[in-house]
Design a protein around this motif. Structure first.
Motif, short mmCIF file in Angstrom:
data_model
loop_
_atom_site.label_atom_id
_atom_site.label_comp_id
_atom_site.label_asym_id
_atom_site.label_seq_id
_atom_site.Cartn_x
_atom_site.Cartn_y
_atom_site.Cartn_z
N GLY A 146 25.91 -72.93 30.77
CA GLY A 146 25.65 -72.12 29.72
C GLY A 146 24.11 -71.66 29.48
N GLY A 147 23.28 -72.64 30.20
CA GLY A 147 21.87 -72.09 30.24
C GLY A 147 21.23 -73.36 29.62
N VAL A 148 20.41 -74.22 30.40
CA VAL A 148 19.66 -75.35 29.62
C VAL A 148 18.89 -75.19 28.53
N ASP A 149 18.37 -73.89 28.38
CA ASP A 149 17.21 -73.59 27.15
C ASP A 149 18.20 -73.14 26.00
N ARG A 150 19.45 -73.16 26.30
CA ARG A 150 20.31 -72.59 25.13
C ARG A 150 21.00 -73.85 24.51
N PRO A 151 21.73 -73.58 23.20
CA PRO A 151 22.44 -74.65 22.36
C PRO A 151 23.65 -74.72 22.80
N VAL A 152 23.97 -75.09 24.05
CA VAL A 152 25.50 -75.13 24.75
C VAL A 152 26.31 -76.26 23.83
N THR A 153 27.40 -75.81 23.51
CA THR A 153 28.36 -76.67 22.94
C THR A 153 28.99 -77.67 24.01
N GLY A 154 28.65 -78.91 23.91
CA GLY A 154 29.09 -79.74 24.92
C GLY A 154 30.49 -80.60 24.43
N ALA A 155 30.66 -81.50 25.37
CA ALA A 155 32.21 -82.26 25.14
C ALA A 155 31.85 -83.72 25.64
N HIS A 156 30.92 -84.32 24.94
CA HIS A 156 30.37 -85.65 24.98
C HIS A 156 30.48 -86.60 23.96
N THR A 157 30.61 -86.08 22.83
CA THR A 157 30.66 -86.99 21.43
C THR A 157 31.89 -86.67 20.81
N GLN A 158 33.04 -87.29 20.63
CA GLN A 158 34.04 -87.10 19.84
C GLN A 158 33.70 -86.67 18.39
N GLY A 159 33.92 -85.36 17.84
CA GLY A 159 33.47 -85.34 16.41
C GLY A 159 32.06 -84.63 16.15
N PHE A 160 31.21 -84.91 17.31
CA PHE A 160 30.05 -84.41 17.21
C PHE A 160 29.28 -83.62 18.18
N ASN A 161 30.08 -83.05 18.78
CA ASN A 161 29.56 -81.81 19.88
C ASN A 161 28.67 -80.62 19.46
N HIS A 162 28.86 -80.31 17.99
CA HIS A 162 28.25 -79.13 17.74
C HIS A 162 26.84 -79.53 17.20
N ARG A 163 25.98 -78.78 17.83
CA ARG A 163 24.41 -78.83 17.32
C ARG A 163 23.89 -80.02 17.81
N THR A 164 24.52 -80.58 19.07
CA THR A 164 24.01 -81.55 19.60
C THR A 164 23.96 -81.45 21.22
N ALA A 165 23.04 -82.37 21.82
CA ALA A 165 23.23 -82.32 23.34
C ALA A 165 23.60 -83.75 23.94
N GLY A 166 24.08 -83.64 24.99
CA GLY A 166 24.45 -85.07 25.47
C GLY A 166 23.88 -85.32 26.94
N ILE A 167 23.05 -86.28 26.93
CA ILE A 167 22.42 -86.56 27.94
C ILE A 167 23.04 -88.04 28.74
N ALA A 168 23.43 -88.11 30.10
CA ALA A 168 24.17 -88.98 30.55
C ALA A 168 23.10 -89.63 31.71
N ALA A 169 23.19 -91.18 31.42
CA ALA A 169 22.43 -91.68 32.47
C ALA A 169 23.25 -92.09 33.48
N ILE A 170 22.97 -91.90 34.88
CA ILE A 170 24.03 -91.98 35.92
C ILE A 170 24.03 -93.72 36.26
N GLY A 171 25.12 -94.28 35.93
CA GLY A 171 25.23 -95.59 36.19
C GLY A 171 25.63 -96.38 35.22
N THR A 172 25.87 -97.86 34.91
CA THR A 172 26.47 -98.58 33.84
C THR A 172 25.56 -99.57 33.69
N PHE A 173 25.20 -99.31 32.20
CA PHE A 173 24.19 -100.08 31.64
C PHE A 173 24.57 -101.15 30.44
#
Length: 281
Positions: A151-178
């Motif tokens: 959708g474009g990194v500089d645009r406010p793309v609706t993600g699917a990363h946090t149940q209930g709070f995907n709107h107006r947010t961005a999800g950043i995932a760290a690759i690994g288990t921490f």
């Protein structure tokens, strides 16, 4: 601004002189007023000032951060792996960021990050039947940032990363288990901070503050329709019943917030003590 007569005949000067000249001085909002001035030239170049007209200044982002290098989707998603998907959906802006971990092995070579992301994409679009990878961005242990959801990194793309709070947010995932006791590479935390600083800076959002978000799903920590006040730079577990992004990465969030604010050029509060990442190389 000065309009001068050039040597030559009266007719030649009139031909070269603009009939109307507008000078607009736009200053940073909040620091000075926006000033407009119109000079109307007569036939021989003499100007007279008329009352200023209001000038619409473009919004100025006061705390923008530099955009980090972002590896495009084409680096990890080939034609054979691509899943059919609908057009991207967008919000009006991004006002908060959720940090995740991918719950995958930590001891990978950074050159293998594209393969790992492709594996995550296959799992989410296959077994989970999602339309795309859920995270907007992914960051590897070397601090390389990858474009996730289309959708474009500089645009406010609706993600699917946090149940209930995907709107107006961005999800950043760290690759690994921490989880507790895991080492979070400093390059990773600094890359997350730089990415969050840039993404939140597009809407002039301070990473150290809170955001009021409306839950869209009762499976989150908040019933559907409820307004939650969450950190502007939050962990996944702030909005959903999960241990993600792991205890070790969650402890890094205070550093990430302050580093992101510093990259936006925001002053450090006088009562704050400078933080350092607790991660080890």
């Amino acid at each position: 601004m000065r309009v001068r007569r050039s040597p030559g005949t009266r007719r030649a000067v009139a031909a070269r002189t603009p009939r109307a000249v507008r000078l607009a001085l736009a200053c940073v909002p909040g620091l000075a007023a926006v000033v407009g001035l119109v000079l109307c030239a007569d036939g021989i170049g003499h100007g007279r000032a008329v009352p200023p007209n209001p000038v619409a200044a473009r919004p100025v982002t006061l705390h923008a951060a530099a955009r980090p290098h972002i590896v495009p989707r084409s680096a990890w998603l080939d034609a054979l792996s691509r899943h059919a998907q609908p057009p991207p959906r967008y919000d009006d802006k991004v006002v908060a960021v959720f940090v995740h971990h991918t719950d995958s092995p930590n001891g990978y070579a950074c050159a293998d990050a594209p393969r790992i992301i492709r594996y995550l994409y296959a799992g989410q679009t296959g077994a989970r039947d999602w339309d795309d990878i859920g995270y907007n961005f992914l960051v590897d242990r070397c601090g390389t940032v990858y474009e996730g959801r289309a959708g474009g990194v500089d645009r406010p793309v609706t993600g699917a990363h946090t149940q209930g709070f995907n709107h107006r947010t961005a999800g950043i995932a760290a690759i690994g288990t921490f989880t507790a006791g895991a080492e979070v590479p400093p390059a990773m935390t600094r890359a997350i901070a730089a990415l969050a600083a840039w993404k939140l800076g597009l809407a002039d959002v301070d990473p150290r503050t809170t955001a009021r978000l409306v839950s869209s799903n009762s499976l989150s920590r908040y019933r559907s329709g409820a307004t939650a006040t969450l950190p502007t730079l939050a962990g996944h577990r702030d909005g959903y019943m999960t241990s993600c992004p792991g205890a070790a990465l969650f402890l890094e969030l205070p550093f990430i917030r302050k580093e992101a604010a510093r990259l936006q050029g925001r002053p450090q509060d006088s009562h704050e003590t400078p933080l350092t990442s607790t991660g080890t190389p």
